[in-house]
Every structure is written in structure tokens, then in C-alpha cells.
Design a protein around this motif. Structure first.
Motif, PDB file in Angstrom:
ATOM      1  N   TYR A   1       0.829  -1.196   0.000  1.00 33.69           N
ATOM      2  CA  TYR A   1       0.000   0.000   0.000  1.00 33.69           C
ATOM      3  C   TYR A   1       0.866   1.249   0.000  1.00 33.69           C
ATOM      4  CZ  TYR A   1      -3.743  -3.147   1.470  1.00 33.69           C
ATOM      5  OH  TYR A   1      -4.668  -4.162   1.543  1.00 33.69           O
ATOM      6  N   CYS A   2       0.450   2.200  -0.781  1.00 31.76           N
ATOM      7  CA  CYS A   2       1.038   3.531  -0.772  1.00 31.76           C
ATOM      8  C   CYS A   2       0.214   4.406   0.178  1.00 31.76           C
ATOM      9  CB  CYS A   2       0.986   4.080  -2.197  1.00 31.76           C
ATOM     10  SG  CYS A   2       1.530   5.775  -2.402  1.00 31.76           S
ATOM     11  N   ALA A   3       0.877   5.310   0.883  1.00 33.78           N
ATOM     12  CA  ALA A   3       0.184   6.166   1.838  1.00 33.78           C
ATOM     13  C   ALA A   3       0.811   7.554   1.837  1.00 33.78           C
ATOM     14  CB  ALA A   3       0.247   5.560   3.232  1.00 33.78           C
ATOM     15  N   ALA A   4       0.026   8.538   2.296  1.00 34.87           N
ATOM     16  CA  ALA A   4       0.502   9.923   2.301  1.00 34.87           C
ATOM     17  C   ALA A   4      -0.044  10.676   3.506  1.00 34.87           C
ATOM     18  CB  ALA A   4       0.062  10.626   1.014  1.00 34.87           C
ATOM     19  N   TYR A   5       0.724  11.662   3.958  1.00 35.01           N
ATOM     20  CA  TYR A   5       0.201  12.613   4.929  1.00 35.01           C
ATOM     21  C   TYR A   5       0.807  13.973   4.637  1.00 35.01           C
ATOM     22  CZ  TYR A   5       4.486  12.606   7.836  1.00 35.01           C
ATOM     23  OH  TYR A   5       5.777  12.752   8.304  1.00 35.01           O
ATOM     24  N   THR A   6       0.114  15.013   5.028  1.00 32.12           N
ATOM     25  CA  THR A   6       0.602  16.369   4.842  1.00 32.12           C
ATOM     26  C   THR A   6       1.724  16.628   5.838  1.00 32.12           C
ATOM     27  OG1 THR A   6      -1.616  17.064   4.205  1.00 32.12           O
ATOM     28  CG2 THR A   6      -0.031  18.802   4.731  1.00 32.12           C
ATOM     29  N   GLN A   7       2.921  16.856   5.314  1.00 30.65           N
ATOM     30  CA  GLN A   7       4.077  17.052   6.175  1.00 30.65           C
ATOM     31  C   GLN A   7       4.252  18.531   6.468  1.00 30.65           C
ATOM     32  OE1 GLN A   7       7.750  15.464   4.629  1.00 30.65           O
ATOM     33  NE2 GLN A   7       8.853  15.773   6.525  1.00 30.65           N
ATOM     34  N   THR A   8       4.046  18.897   7.729  1.00 27.56           N
ATOM     35  CA  THR A   8       4.109  20.302   8.125  1.00 27.56           C
ATOM     36  C   THR A   8       5.343  20.622   8.953  1.00 27.56           C
ATOM     37  OG1 THR A   8       2.763  19.832  10.054  1.00 27.56           O
ATOM     38  CG2 THR A   8       1.604  20.543   8.066  1.00 27.56           C
ATOM     39  N   GLU A   9       6.207  19.633   9.158  1.00 27.23           N
ATOM     40  CA  GLU A   9       7.421  19.833   9.929  1.00 27.23           C
ATOM     41  C   GLU A   9       8.541  19.059   9.237  1.00 27.23           C
ATOM     42  OE1 GLU A   9       6.490  18.174  13.722  1.00 27.23           O
ATOM     43  OE2 GLU A   9       6.117  16.186  12.922  1.00 27.23           O
ATOM     44  N   ASP A  10       9.777  19.353   9.604  1.00 27.24           N
ATOM     45  CA  ASP A  10      10.892  18.660   8.975  1.00 27.24           C
ATOM     46  C   ASP A  10      10.958  17.188   9.358  1.00 27.24           C
ATOM     47  OD1 ASP A  10      13.148  21.521   9.138  1.00 27.24           O
ATOM     48  OD2 ASP A  10      11.663  20.920   7.637  1.00 27.24           O
ATOM     49  N   HIS A  11      10.513  16.867  10.568  1.00 27.03           N
ATOM     50  CA  HIS A  11      10.577  15.488  11.051  1.00 27.03           C
ATOM     51  C   HIS A  11       9.674  14.599  10.214  1.00 27.03           C
ATOM     52  CE1 HIS A  11      10.921  12.122  13.733  1.00 27.03           C
ATOM     53  NE2 HIS A  11       9.623  12.108  13.938  1.00 27.03           N
ATOM     54  N   LEU A  12      10.205  13.459   9.763  1.00 27.39           N
ATOM     55  CA  LEU A  12       9.449  12.486   8.974  1.00 27.39           C
ATOM     56  C   LEU A  12       8.896  11.422   9.916  1.00 27.39           C
ATOM     57  CD1 LEU A  12       8.551  11.236   6.285  1.00 27.39           C
ATOM     58  CD2 LEU A  12      10.803  10.125   6.161  1.00 27.39           C
TER      59      LEU A  12
END
Length: 126
Positions: free
Chosen positions: A95-106
């Protein structure tokens, strides 16, 4: 909202390679951290790899480190998972997944990811 569509799965012999692709649409792809997860029959879904919105850093599960490579092409709105030296235990739905990254930390926790694709089957024969 972002829509994710995986492709590239299939049947391969142990030791072989596959490249999975995940095409994203709907919003600005470069705002999203991306990840790959997998679920084998009878098992929980598990983390495989993740990549920051910029392409760096990347994180991998210990079980795939050195064999799999995650990458992204923000111009093509696509994330890839190159899988080499495949083993029968890599057999799963990916599965591919995504989230909105609002900070440098992954972040790599499954609960962080807001958007999921439908999955693509990878089968590795011994």
C-alpha cells in the motif's frame, strides 16, 4: 484530499526485482510525505519505507534495508519502491500512503498517514 493509485505488482521469483509506482492526484504532491506499507495474509499491516516531501530523509524497515529503495519524482506526482533481492517473505499486498508534512521530522507511524491507495499484490515464489 489526495488520491493514490499503486501499480507494478506481480509474480516474481526469489532473488528477482520489481518496481512499484504510486501516482498521486488531487493536491500539491510536494506537500506530502509518502510511505509504503505491506500486509501479508493473516498478518498486521507493517511499515516498509517512507520518504520526506523533499526526498530526504528516507526510512526503512530493518527487514528491507539494503534491498528496497524508496524515491519520488515531484514533477510526476509519483513515488516509487524499487525492490531487489526479493524473498518469499516479501509476499504481501503493498500500500502507498501519504500525509501532509508540516514539519521537517518524517513520521512513519501508520496512524500518521491520512491517505491510502487500494494496494497492489506482490508475490515472490521460492
Amino acid at each position: 484530499q489526495v488520491q493514490l493509485v499503486e501499480s507494478g505488482g506481480g509474480l516474481v521469483q526469489a532473488g528477482g526485482s520489481l518496481r512499484l509506482s504510486c501516482a498521486a492526484s488531487g493536491r500539491t504532491f510536494s506537500n506530502y510525505a509518502m510511505g509504503w506499507y505491506r500486509q501479508a495474509p493473516g498478518k498486521e499491516r507493517e511499515f516498509v519505507a517512507a520518504i520526506s516531501r523533499s526526498g530526504t530523509p528516507t526510512y526503512y524497515a530493518d527487514s528491507v534495508k539494503g534491498r528496497f529503495t524508496i524515491s519520488r519524482d515531484n514533477a510526476k506526482n509519483t513515488v516509487y519502491l524499487q525492490m531487489n533481492s526479493l524473498k518469499p517473505e516479501d509476499t504481501a499486498v503493498y500500500y502507498c500512503a501519504a500525509y501532509t508534512q508540516t514539519e521537517d521530522h518524517l513520521r512513519v507511524a501508520q496512524s500518521t498517514f491520512d491517505y491510502w491507495g487500494q494496494g497492489t499484490q506482490v508475490t515472490v515464489s521460492s
